[in-house]
Design an enzyme around this catalytic site. Structure first.
Site, PDB file in Angstrom:
ATOM      1  N   LYS A   1     -12.870  -8.211  -8.149  1.00  0.00           N
ATOM      2  CA  LYS A   1     -13.194  -8.522  -6.758  1.00  0.00           C
ATOM      3  C   LYS A   1     -14.577  -9.143  -6.712  1.00  0.00           C
ATOM      4  O   LYS A   1     -15.566  -8.477  -7.039  1.00  0.00           O
ATOM      5  CB  LYS A   1     -13.162  -7.253  -5.913  1.00  0.00           C
ATOM      6  CG  LYS A   1     -11.766  -6.676  -5.762  1.00  0.00           C
ATOM      7  CD  LYS A   1     -11.778  -5.434  -4.903  1.00  0.00           C
ATOM      8  CE  LYS A   1     -10.346  -4.975  -4.607  1.00  0.00           C
ATOM      9  NZ  LYS A   1     -10.315  -3.674  -3.930  1.00  0.00           N
TER      10      LYS A   1
ATOM     11  N   ASP B   1      -9.007  -0.352 -10.093  1.00  0.00           N
ATOM     12  CA  ASP B   1      -9.661  -1.104  -9.014  1.00  0.00           C
ATOM     13  C   ASP B   1     -10.960  -0.391  -8.638  1.00  0.00           C
ATOM     14  O   ASP B   1     -11.966  -0.541  -9.311  1.00  0.00           O
ATOM     15  CB  ASP B   1      -8.699  -1.241  -7.828  1.00  0.00           C
ATOM     16  CG  ASP B   1      -9.321  -1.957  -6.644  1.00  0.00           C
ATOM     17  OD1 ASP B   1     -10.391  -2.572  -6.811  1.00  0.00           O
ATOM     18  OD2 ASP B   1      -8.748  -1.898  -5.530  1.00  0.00           O
TER      19      ASP B   1
ATOM     20  N   GLU C   1      -1.344   0.212  -9.035  1.00  0.00           N
ATOM     21  CA  GLU C   1      -2.815   0.199  -8.943  1.00  0.00           C
ATOM     22  C   GLU C   1      -3.320   1.522  -8.382  1.00  0.00           C
ATOM     23  O   GLU C   1      -2.796   1.987  -7.353  1.00  0.00           O
ATOM     24  CB  GLU C   1      -3.219  -0.972  -8.038  1.00  0.00           C
ATOM     25  CG  GLU C   1      -4.714  -1.138  -7.846  1.00  0.00           C
ATOM     26  CD  GLU C   1      -5.042  -2.429  -7.093  1.00  0.00           C
ATOM     27  OE1 GLU C   1      -4.425  -3.475  -7.386  1.00  0.00           O
ATOM     28  OE2 GLU C   1      -5.908  -2.384  -6.205  1.00  0.00           O
TER      29      GLU C   1
ATOM     30  N   LYS D   1       0.850  -1.190   0.000  1.00  0.00           N
ATOM     31  CA  LYS D   1       0.000   0.000   0.000  1.00  0.00           C
ATOM     32  C   LYS D   1       0.891   1.247   0.000  1.00  0.00           C
ATOM     33  O   LYS D   1       1.804   1.368   0.847  1.00  0.00           O
ATOM     34  CB  LYS D   1      -0.912  -0.005   1.227  1.00  0.00           C
ATOM     35  CG  LYS D   1      -2.006  -1.076   1.163  1.00  0.00           C
ATOM     36  CD  LYS D   1      -3.021  -0.792   0.072  1.00  0.00           C
ATOM     37  CE  LYS D   1      -4.270  -1.653   0.239  1.00  0.00           C
ATOM     38  NZ  LYS D   1      -5.243  -1.414  -0.846  1.00  0.00           N
TER      39      LYS D   1
ATOM     40  N   ASP E   1      -0.168  -0.262  -4.592  1.00  0.00           N
ATOM     41  CA  ASP E   1      -1.558   0.199  -4.690  1.00  0.00           C
ATOM     42  C   ASP E   1      -1.678   1.518  -3.935  1.00  0.00           C
ATOM     43  O   ASP E   1      -1.482   1.560  -2.718  1.00  0.00           O
ATOM     44  CB  ASP E   1      -2.494  -0.854  -4.076  1.00  0.00           C
ATOM     45  CG  ASP E   1      -3.958  -0.453  -4.170  1.00  0.00           C
ATOM     46  OD1 ASP E   1      -4.265   0.630  -4.730  1.00  0.00           O
ATOM     47  OD2 ASP E   1      -4.806  -1.229  -3.683  1.00  0.00           O
TER      48      ASP E   1
ATOM     49  N   GLN F   1     -11.346  -7.294  -1.175  1.00  0.00           N
ATOM     50  CA  GLN F   1     -12.137  -6.198  -0.635  1.00  0.00           C
ATOM     51  C   GLN F   1     -12.124  -6.271   0.890  1.00  0.00           C
ATOM     52  O   GLN F   1     -13.129  -6.063   1.545  1.00  0.00           O
ATOM     53  CB  GLN F   1     -13.562  -6.277  -1.171  1.00  0.00           C
ATOM     54  CG  GLN F   1     -14.342  -5.019  -0.873  1.00  0.00           C
ATOM     55  CD  GLN F   1     -15.056  -4.494  -2.083  1.00  0.00           C
ATOM     56  OE1 GLN F   1     -14.441  -4.244  -3.102  1.00  0.00           O
ATOM     57  NE2 GLN F   1     -16.336  -4.314  -1.977  1.00  0.00           N
TER      58      GLN F   1
END
Ligand SMILES: [Mg+2]
Length: 368
Positions: A266, A242, A217, A162, A191, A294
């Site tokens: 997802k 996403d 992402e 992240k 991401d 998710q």
């Protein structure tokens, strides 16, 4: 095979360690278990994980929309009328996880009725997926330590890091520290959850140009339309859409508009029915696909791996299937296990799990 009732059961399970990222943080899984009953006595289940800061759904809102809006339109149909169910629910805009949980619970009930695994009914490509683990925000040393633990305990060798914080250098330092610690024995991608601007994103990606990233992402906001096109043109890795592309139509728009070059599927967001549509779209356009997370519990993770393993394209890359490791407990009679970096699809009728009634009684919020 006639659907006689749909239940929406709110439940809550604590996280041992909160997950932090650019668009929010999660301390407690406040999900909804959706159960579809048929006149054969079969019960199909799936879970809806609300993400208020991303899609605006809440636990109470999911219970209300399932009970008041969707159940009355679906009860009375059969498990074979999935396209009718989809069409009726699609008239209501939004509510992606509520619709998806009903869709997947219907598939679970169908598999149980036919006594076949849903993964085989969907596509049956393989019985397992490699697992990718998400590393939430922390100091570089702590994120490296978590990755070491995950490699050692579960054999996972793909990490989604992240990013999207400021200063940008904090995040690039994390990715560099991971690459230095593990060399080429791990796969890494990032991401941003829309946290950076387009120019910050490109600066960060250039700083990490030597770190052999697989993907980037959602680095910057979806509304930053020209900025995203510019970024996609300047990146030398695929940019995954996403949360900017939660429906098949959004995927089409983002990809054909040049704002994304890969897609995250997802199942919590598009169920099995719309995830199949996204998969076919990606296959037709030649897009890379990542099976996303998710912030799913074990029920949601079982759904994700059942779908991911069903197709060659979705099982090609490691799927994000390890979030449940940070949860204190779960609802299954037999917990999921990641071994040697892989999660196997259980070859039982339905999606591949059984709900533990005692655990559901302990964690449900709608009874004293
Ligand atoms: Mg994401």
């Amino acid at each position: 095979m006639k659907i006689t009732a749909i239940e929406a059961i709110p439940f809550a399970i604590d996280y041992r360690k909160p997950l932090r990222f650019a668009s929010g943080e999660v301390h407690r899984a406040e999900h909804v278990l959706v159960r579809v009953h048929t006149d054969d006595g079969v019960i199909g289940s799936a879970e809806a994980p609300p993400r208020p800061f991303t899609y605006g759904e809440t636990q109470r809102g999911i219970v209300a929309v399932v009970e008041d809006v969707f159940a009355p339109q679906v009860v009375g149909l059969t498990l074979l009328q999935r396209e009718v169910i989809h069409h009726r629910m699609a008239r209501t805009v939004g509510n992606p996880t509520a619709k998806s949980a009903i869709d997947m619970a219907v598939w679970d009930a169908l598999g149980r009725t036919l006594r076949l695994p849903v993964s085989d009914l969907l596509g049956g490509f393989t019985d397992r997926m490699r697992v990718s683990h998400m590393l939430g925000f922390d100091e570089p040393a702590a994120m490296v330590a978590e990755a070491e633990k995950v490699v050692e305990c579960h054999g996972i060798r793909t990490f989604k890091v992240k990013v999207g914080r400021r200063p940008v250098g904090l995040d690039t330092a994390v990715v560099r520290a991971l690459r230095e610690r593990f060399g080429d024995t791990v796969e890494l991608y990032v991401d941003g959850n829309r946290g950076w601007t387009a120019s910050e994103s490109l600066r960060a990606m250039r700083e990490m140009a030597d770190l052999d990233l697989l993907f980037a992402e959602e680095l910057n906001p979806a509304d930053d339309v020209l900025g995203r096109r510019w970024l996609v043109q300047h990146l030398d890795v695929p940019m995954i859409a996403d949360e900017s592309a939660p429906t098949p139509a959004d995927v089409t728009r983002e990809v054909l508009g040049g704002s994304a070059s890969a897609v995250s599927i997802k199942t919590a967001r598009t169920g099995f029915t719309d995830s199949t549509r996204v998969h076919h779209l990606a296959a037709g356009l030649g897009l890379e696909v990542v099976l996303g997370n998710q912030i799913d519990g074990q029920v949601g993770t079982a759904c994700a791996v059942a779908f991911g393993a069903a197709y060659e394209l979705t099982s090609r890359r490691a799927g994000e299937l390890s979030n449940f490791l940070d949860l204190d407990d779960d609802l299954l009679t037999e917990p999921l296990r990641i071994t040697d970096g892989e999660l196997v699809v259980r070859q039982s009728p339905g999606i591949g799990f059984e709900i533990d009634d005692e655990k559901l009684a302990r964690y449900r919020l709608d009874r004293d």
